[in-house]
Design an enzyme around this catalytic site. Sequence first.
Site, PDB file in Angstrom:
ATOM      1  N   ASN A 166      43.890  43.032  28.283  1.00 51.76           N
ATOM      2  CA  ASN A 166      43.641  42.121  28.194  1.00 51.76           C
ATOM      3  C   ASN A 166      43.310  41.235  26.897  1.00 51.76           C
ATOM      4  OD1 ASN A 166      44.432  39.566  29.510  1.00 51.76           O
ATOM      5  ND2 ASN A 166      41.487  39.375  30.370  1.00 51.76           N
ATOM      6  N   ASN A 184      41.088  48.748  25.686  1.00 55.96           N
ATOM      7  CA  ASN A 184      42.560  49.467  25.288  1.00 55.96           C
ATOM      8  C   ASN A 184      43.253  47.890  24.692  1.00 55.96           C
ATOM      9  OD1 ASN A 184      42.564  47.970  28.452  1.00 55.96           O
ATOM     10  ND2 ASN A 184      43.200  49.551  29.393  1.00 55.96           N
ATOM     11  N   LYS A 201      33.829  45.456  42.149  1.00 54.49           N
ATOM     12  CA  LYS A 201      32.523  45.096  41.466  1.00 54.49           C
ATOM     13  C   LYS A 201      31.475  45.634  42.075  1.00 54.49           C
ATOM     14  CE  LYS A 201      33.572  43.582  37.455  1.00 54.49           C
ATOM     15  NZ  LYS A 201      33.701  44.140  36.004  1.00 54.49           N
ATOM     16  N   THR A 228      30.447  36.376  42.744  1.00 53.80           N
ATOM     17  CA  THR A 228      31.157  37.047  43.826  1.00 53.80           C
ATOM     18  C   THR A 228      30.849  37.786  45.084  1.00 53.80           C
ATOM     19  OG1 THR A 228      33.224  36.086  42.031  1.00 53.80           O
ATOM     20  CG2 THR A 228      33.442  37.494  44.272  1.00 53.80           C
ATOM     21  N   ARG A 280      30.189  24.161  40.437  1.00 49.42           N
ATOM     22  CA  ARG A 280      30.320  25.592  40.189  1.00 49.42           C
ATOM     23  C   ARG A 280      28.415  25.868  39.197  1.00 49.42           C
ATOM     24  NH1 ARG A 280      32.518  26.572  44.250  1.00 49.42           N
ATOM     25  NH2 ARG A 280      34.430  26.957  44.084  1.00 49.42           N
ATOM     26  N   ARG A 328      41.734  24.622  47.425  1.00 43.77           N
ATOM     27  CA  ARG A 328      42.127  26.144  47.290  1.00 43.77           C
ATOM     28  C   ARG A 328      41.767  27.323  47.959  1.00 43.77           C
ATOM     29  NH1 ARG A 328      41.187  28.932  41.275  1.00 43.77           N
ATOM     30  NH2 ARG A 328      39.091  29.009  41.728  1.00 43.77           N
ATOM     31  N   TYR A 386      38.953  42.006  43.732  1.00 41.33           N
ATOM     32  CA  TYR A 386      38.365  41.784  42.574  1.00 41.33           C
ATOM     33  C   TYR A 386      37.022  42.405  43.093  1.00 41.33           C
ATOM     34  CZ  TYR A 386      35.912  40.432  38.399  1.00 41.33           C
ATOM     35  OH  TYR A 386      34.723  39.784  37.966  1.00 41.33           O
TER      36      TYR A 386
HETATM   37  P1  NAD Z   1      38.390  39.815  29.650  1.00 43.15           P
HETATM   38  O1  NAD Z   1      39.608  40.670  30.193  1.00 43.15           O
HETATM   39  O2  NAD Z   1      38.205  38.998  28.573  1.00 43.15           O
HETATM   40  O3  NAD Z   1      37.802  41.710  28.778  1.00 43.15           O
HETATM   41  C1  NAD Z   1      37.495  43.067  29.511  1.00 43.15           C
HETATM   42  C2  NAD Z   1      38.488  43.651  28.617  1.00 43.15           C
HETATM   43  O4  NAD Z   1      38.249  44.504  28.679  1.00 43.15           O
HETATM   44  C3  NAD Z   1      39.227  43.343  28.244  1.00 43.15           C
HETATM   45  O5  NAD Z   1      39.686  42.844  26.673  1.00 43.15           O
HETATM   46  C4  NAD Z   1      40.363  44.301  28.601  1.00 43.15           C
HETATM   47  O6  NAD Z   1      41.421  44.824  27.178  1.00 43.15           O
HETATM   48  C5  NAD Z   1      39.265  45.346  29.148  1.00 43.15           C
HETATM   49  N1  NAD Z   1      39.925  46.481  29.502  1.00 43.15           N
HETATM   50  C6  NAD Z   1      40.486  46.018  30.479  1.00 43.15           C
HETATM   51  N2  NAD Z   1      40.589  47.221  31.300  1.00 43.15           N
HETATM   52  C7  NAD Z   1      40.052  48.797  30.622  1.00 43.15           C
HETATM   53  C8  NAD Z   1      40.172  49.950  30.690  1.00 43.15           C
HETATM   54  N3  NAD Z   1      41.018  50.360  31.346  1.00 43.15           N
HETATM   55  N4  NAD Z   1      40.061  50.758  28.715  1.00 43.15           N
HETATM   56  C9  NAD Z   1      39.459  49.467  28.701  1.00 43.15           C
HETATM   57  N5  NAD Z   1      39.048  48.785  28.005  1.00 43.15           N
HETATM   58  C10 NAD Z   1      39.893  48.128  29.516  1.00 43.15           C
HETATM   59  O7  NAD Z   1      37.116  39.625  30.616  1.00 43.15           O
HETATM   60  P2  NAD Z   1      35.635  39.337  30.883  1.00 43.15           P
HETATM   61  O8  NAD Z   1      35.648  37.833  30.820  1.00 43.15           O
HETATM   62  O9  NAD Z   1      35.148  38.838  29.050  1.00 43.15           O
HETATM   63  O10 NAD Z   1      34.979  39.817  31.406  1.00 43.15           O
HETATM   64  C11 NAD Z   1      34.430  41.088  31.012  1.00 43.15           C
HETATM   65  C12 NAD Z   1      34.028  40.901  32.203  1.00 43.15           C
HETATM   66  O11 NAD Z   1      32.480  40.159  32.985  1.00 43.15           O
HETATM   67  C13 NAD Z   1      34.923  41.673  33.119  1.00 43.15           C
HETATM   68  O12 NAD Z   1      34.230  43.277  33.880  1.00 43.15           O
HETATM   69  C14 NAD Z   1      34.722  41.145  34.419  1.00 43.15           C
HETATM   70  O13 NAD Z   1      34.824  41.336  34.959  1.00 43.15           O
HETATM   71  C15 NAD Z   1      33.182  40.523  34.428  1.00 43.15           C
HETATM   72  N6  NAD Z   1      33.321  38.888  34.793  1.00 43.15           N
HETATM   73  C16 NAD Z   1      33.817  38.087  34.088  1.00 43.15           C
HETATM   74  C17 NAD Z   1      34.399  36.632  34.066  1.00 43.15           C
HETATM   75  C18 NAD Z   1      34.071  35.509  33.780  1.00 43.15           C
HETATM   76  O14 NAD Z   1      34.592  34.535  34.737  1.00 43.15           O
HETATM   77  N7  NAD Z   1      34.559  35.965  32.885  1.00 43.15           N
HETATM   78  C19 NAD Z   1      32.850  35.996  35.640  1.00 43.15           C
HETATM   79  C20 NAD Z   1      31.880  37.361  36.528  1.00 43.15           C
HETATM   80  C21 NAD Z   1      32.156  38.602  35.805  1.00 43.15           C
HETATM   81  C1  WQD Z   2      36.325  26.421  39.398  1.00 46.55           C
HETATM   82  C2  WQD Z   2      35.714  25.299  40.034  1.00 46.55           C
HETATM   83  C3  WQD Z   2      37.865  25.518  41.846  1.00 46.55           C
HETATM   84  C4  WQD Z   2      41.531  25.577  38.217  1.00 46.55           C
HETATM   85  C5  WQD Z   2      36.443  32.410  39.314  1.00 46.55           C
HETATM   86  C6  WQD Z   2      36.484  33.439  40.308  1.00 46.55           C
HETATM   87  C7  WQD Z   2      34.515  34.452  40.010  1.00 46.55           C
HETATM   88  C8  WQD Z   2      34.022  34.523  39.014  1.00 46.55           C
HETATM   89  C9  WQD Z   2      35.051  33.190  37.661  1.00 46.55           C
HETATM   90  C10 WQD Z   2      35.045  36.587  37.355  1.00 46.55           C
HETATM   91  C11 WQD Z   2      36.159  25.107  41.681  1.00 46.55           C
HETATM   92  C12 WQD Z   2      38.491  24.191  40.224  1.00 46.55           C
HETATM   93  C13 WQD Z   2      39.935  26.070  39.272  1.00 46.55           C
HETATM   94  C14 WQD Z   2      42.109  24.712  38.770  1.00 46.55           C
HETATM   95  C15 WQD Z   2      40.163  23.795  40.053  1.00 46.55           C
HETATM   96  N1  WQD Z   2      35.366  35.981  38.368  1.00 46.55           N
HETATM   97  N2  WQD Z   2      39.117  24.380  40.405  1.00 46.55           N
HETATM   98  N3  WQD Z   2      41.605  23.711  39.425  1.00 46.55           N
HETATM   99  O1  WQD Z   2      37.064  30.382  41.879  1.00 46.55           O
HETATM  100  O2  WQD Z   2      33.697  29.892  41.330  1.00 46.55           O
HETATM  101  O3  WQD Z   2      35.443  31.964  40.431  1.00 46.55           O
HETATM  102  O4  WQD Z   2      35.694  32.995  37.876  1.00 46.55           O
HETATM  103  O5  WQD Z   2      34.088  37.527  38.217  1.00 46.55           O
HETATM  104  O6  WQD Z   2      34.804  35.535  40.782  1.00 46.55           O
HETATM  105  O7  WQD Z   2      36.153  33.806  41.679  1.00 46.55           O
HETATM  106  O8  WQD Z   2      36.008  29.513  38.861  1.00 46.55           O
HETATM  107  O9  WQD Z   2      37.228  28.432  37.154  1.00 46.55           O
HETATM  108  O10 WQD Z   2      38.326  29.617  39.164  1.00 46.55           O
HETATM  109  O11 WQD Z   2      37.246  27.525  39.573  1.00 46.55           O
HETATM  110  O12 WQD Z   2      39.988  22.439  41.116  1.00 46.55           O
HETATM  111  O13 WQD Z   2      43.124  24.954  38.099  1.00 46.55           O
HETATM  112  O14 WQD Z   2      37.521  24.228  39.631  1.00 46.55           O
HETATM  113  O15 WQD Z   2      38.332  24.698  42.999  1.00 46.55           O
HETATM  114  O16 WQD Z   2      36.014  24.824  42.181  1.00 46.55           O
HETATM  115  P1  WQD Z   2      35.827  30.064  40.308  1.00 46.55           P
HETATM  116  P2  WQD Z   2      37.275  29.190  37.981  1.00 46.55           P
END
Ligand code: NAD
Ligand code: WQD
Length: 343
Positions: free
Chosen positions: A35, A32, A153, A126, A237, A298, A149
Amino acid sequence: MNILVTGGAGFIGSHTIVELIAAGHGVTALDNLCNSSRKVLGRIERITGRSVPFREADIRDREALEKVFSSEHFDCCIHFAGLKAVGESVKKPWEYYENNVGGTLVLLDVMRRHGCKNIIFSSTATVYGEPEKIPVTEDCRKGICAHPYGRTKSMLEDILSDLYRADIENGDPRPWNAVLLRYFNPIGAHPSGLIGEAPGGIPNNLMPYITQVAVGKLEKLHVFGNDYDTPDGTGVRDYIHVVDLAKGHVKALRATEERSGVSVYNLGTGRGCSVMEIIKTFEKVNGVSIPYVIDPRRPGDLAEYYSDPSKALRELGWRAELGIEEMCRDSWNWQKNNPDGYE
Ligand code: NAD
Ligand code: WQD
């Protein structure tokens, strides 16, 4: 296989589409664009030489999904669509539950009505909360997530497991088949520099913050704490290159063909890396300096968090190939070539 990729215009979705195409799969992207940008699709085409059919649709929109699934058969859905900002989820829990949980329920219902019960789901490390042990294995108990969040999941993992169990109880000849992939910390970008992470506003995560400091958009990095019980005092990490992560999805697809049920895999490198190591490596490989200050910890951050990814190697034949140097190089290559993301 013919794959529907929800969230296909996003960071991980776009990289996964590139790898799916390279592996010979058919792909339709759905997003959609809440983001992400439509421009991603042109970039994918430049990398792969293939144009990807795109459906601009919301996973909460049942009618739109019905149209998508009526128009062609999908063997599997790789489901990335969702909201992912931890802090925002605390401020807007309803939006997170409605989008991530509500949207996925609509998607699952439309999928099953159309006979597609294979799904690869983007979960997150997470869900372990404060893990029982480090490195974290998949048999560690799920923990209490500190934010909505993470809870969306965790709930979705449970929902998929319940659907499968019910199918088995009911003797369904084609039960749900779900691969739950728990990502650790995805960073990096495609080596072409054409696709990468494009967060709106001030980034929350470490690597996009660093690249925005490097490109001059932000003044300095705030390191959140240097008094943890870790080798240099900063948080540790398990950073994983997004191209490796994308390849993990291609391997997981094979698993959906070969077996049914619900399987869970950690996708990480198994190597912990500190904030200071990331800063120093970024400076070294890219020849740029990253000014930083030490700030307080944090709230909610753990000292260290990294995976044991050996189950994915054993069962999927997948392991991360790229290291921190490549992650830093490719993150910077993306940022410097696209200082304003896809704008
Ligand atoms: P992202 O935001 O770049 O990609 C998610 C996409 O989903 C976006 O393009 C957004 O526009 C789309 N979207 C959101 N809600 C929607 C809806 N209702 N209908 C259709 N499209 C929708 O994020 P990402 O980093 O690519 O993450 C992808 C997936 O992986 C997510 O589910 C996220 O929670 C999960 N994830 C991400 C991370 C991370 O750190 N990036 C870590 C663990 C899990
Ligand atoms: C990494 C390290 C911070 C920012 C998050 C989500 C997790 C997953 C991945 C989706 C930590 C430090 C960070 C900054 C810093 N996403 N930091 N200064 O918190 O491990 O994980 O993203 O599922 O759910 O919680 O990732 O990149 O925020 O932090 O010092 O400006 O960097 O303290 O040690 P995190 P992060």
